[in-house]
Enzyme design. Structure first.
Site, mmCIF file in Angstrom:
data_model
loop_
_atom_site.group_PDB
_atom_site.id
_atom_site.type_symbol
_atom_site.label_atom_id
_atom_site.label_comp_id
_atom_site.label_asym_id
_atom_site.label_seq_id
_atom_site.Cartn_x
_atom_site.Cartn_y
_atom_site.Cartn_z
ATOM 1 N N SER A 94 63.700 -9.491 -71.038
ATOM 2 C CA SER A 94 64.057 -9.404 -72.450
ATOM 3 C C SER A 94 65.505 -8.912 -72.603
ATOM 4 O O SER A 94 66.423 -9.565 -72.112
ATOM 5 C CB SER A 94 63.039 -8.508 -73.166
ATOM 6 O OG SER A 94 63.043 -8.738 -74.546
ATOM 7 N N GLU A 190 68.955 5.446 -83.251
ATOM 8 C CA GLU A 190 70.084 5.221 -84.162
ATOM 9 C C GLU A 190 71.006 4.118 -83.632
ATOM 10 O O GLU A 190 71.363 3.186 -84.352
ATOM 11 C CB GLU A 190 70.853 6.524 -84.357
ATOM 12 C CG GLU A 190 71.867 6.429 -85.481
ATOM 13 C CD GLU A 190 72.406 7.799 -85.873
ATOM 14 O OE1 GLU A 190 73.550 7.834 -86.340
ATOM 15 O OE2 GLU A 190 71.686 8.807 -85.704
ATOM 16 N N HIS A 249 54.871 -11.948 -73.765
ATOM 17 C CA HIS A 249 56.264 -11.537 -73.542
ATOM 18 C C HIS A 249 56.387 -10.573 -72.360
ATOM 19 O O HIS A 249 57.354 -10.629 -71.620
ATOM 20 C CB HIS A 249 56.812 -10.898 -74.825
ATOM 21 C CG HIS A 249 58.259 -10.528 -74.755
ATOM 22 N ND1 HIS A 249 59.238 -11.414 -74.332
ATOM 23 C CD2 HIS A 249 58.913 -9.363 -75.030
ATOM 24 C CE1 HIS A 249 60.425 -10.807 -74.361
ATOM 25 N NE2 HIS A 249 60.247 -9.571 -74.783
#
Length: 270
Positions: A94, A190, A249
């Site tokens: 990924s 963040e 996945h």
């Protein structure tokens, strides 16, 4: 813009074979621990040394406000230099697959061969749930000083309304850590949320990577589709595309034995 490479956290699984080692790069919100069992099995099967690596802003690696594939590629290049590894086999899942492809396209001399696990060198269209996952993680609030098992159960209860799939919740909970009695997420939520467009996308490259390449995808996953084949062939002209039946996945956890066998077979190719 130049980005200073970070010293990544890694684990070495030693093997006796003299061939280039395998370097595993995990996906978004994952960690080097995702590949622990796979690494041990591959040392047994192939004899090669295996490294598992935490990306920046993940696991035990340092945090940074910068989160681009170019930056993550430079981090891995720094690690290879530091460990005196002139050439390696990159295996990335990924987000880690996109980092591996970026490194191979930037520095093909460092990559003997490349495995991209369930990801294409294109914009990922199957990530609509990612922002919701991050929002749910940011909303989790756990009191200080409680036992880890209680903290984990509380966190799971708070994630459940937004994340119905138990396996996804369990995966995200691997990031819950305790420091001095306080519970926090070890991923830099963040930076990830700020750079989500970079993570979903892929940098522009013109020169291809000429080495042997395997795109190893799950048959039940939408991340590598026939629409991606032209770009795969343009950037990776030696690529083979293989689907593992019944895998989603997370190919390496859904069908670990098939995954290990596919990589071992790929290592034997000329």
């Amino acid at each position: 813009m130049f980005c200073r490479p970070l010293p990544l956290s890694y684990v070495v699984f030693d093997g006796p074979a003299p061939q280039p080692p395998l370097v595993f790069l995990h996906g978004l919100r994952g960690s080097k621990g995702n590949f622990r069992a796979i690494a041990r099995a591959l040392v047994q099967r192939s004899g090669r040394k295996v490294l598992t690596v935490d990306a920046r802003n993940h696991g035990e690696s340092p945090h940074s406000p910068t989160m681009s594939y170019e930056a993550m590629s430079l981090d891995v290049q720094r690690l290879l230099r530091r460990l005196h590894i002139p050439k390696c086999v990159l295996v990335g899942h990924s987000m880690g697959g996109k980092t591996a492809m970026t490194l191979a396209l930037q520095r093909p001399d460092l990559v003997e061969r490349l495995v991209s696990v369930d990801i294409s060198p294109t914009e990922s269209v199957a990530v609509k749930d990612f922002p919701a996952y991050i929002s749910a993680m940011r909303r989790v609030s756990i009191p200080n000083g409680i036992p880890r098992s209680t903290a984990r159960r509380l966190a799971e209860d708070q994630l459940r309304p937004a994340i119905q799939v138990s396996a996804v919740r369990q995966f995200l909970l691997t990031n819950l850590v305790e420091a001095e009695g306080r519970y926090m997420w070890r991923v830099n939520l963040e930076a990830i949320s700020h750079h989500m467009a970079n993570i979903v996308g892929f940098p522009v490259f013109h020169a291809p990577y000429p080495g042997p390449t395997l795109f190893l995808a799950g048959s039940d996953s939408p991340y590598v589709s026939s629409e991606d084949y032209p770009e795969i062939e343009r950037l990776f002209p030696e690529a083979e595309i293989q689907y593992i039946p019944g895998a989603g996945h997370w190919v390496h956890s859904d069908k670990s034995q098939d995954f290990i066998t596919a990589i071992c077979n790929f290592l034997l190719l000329p």
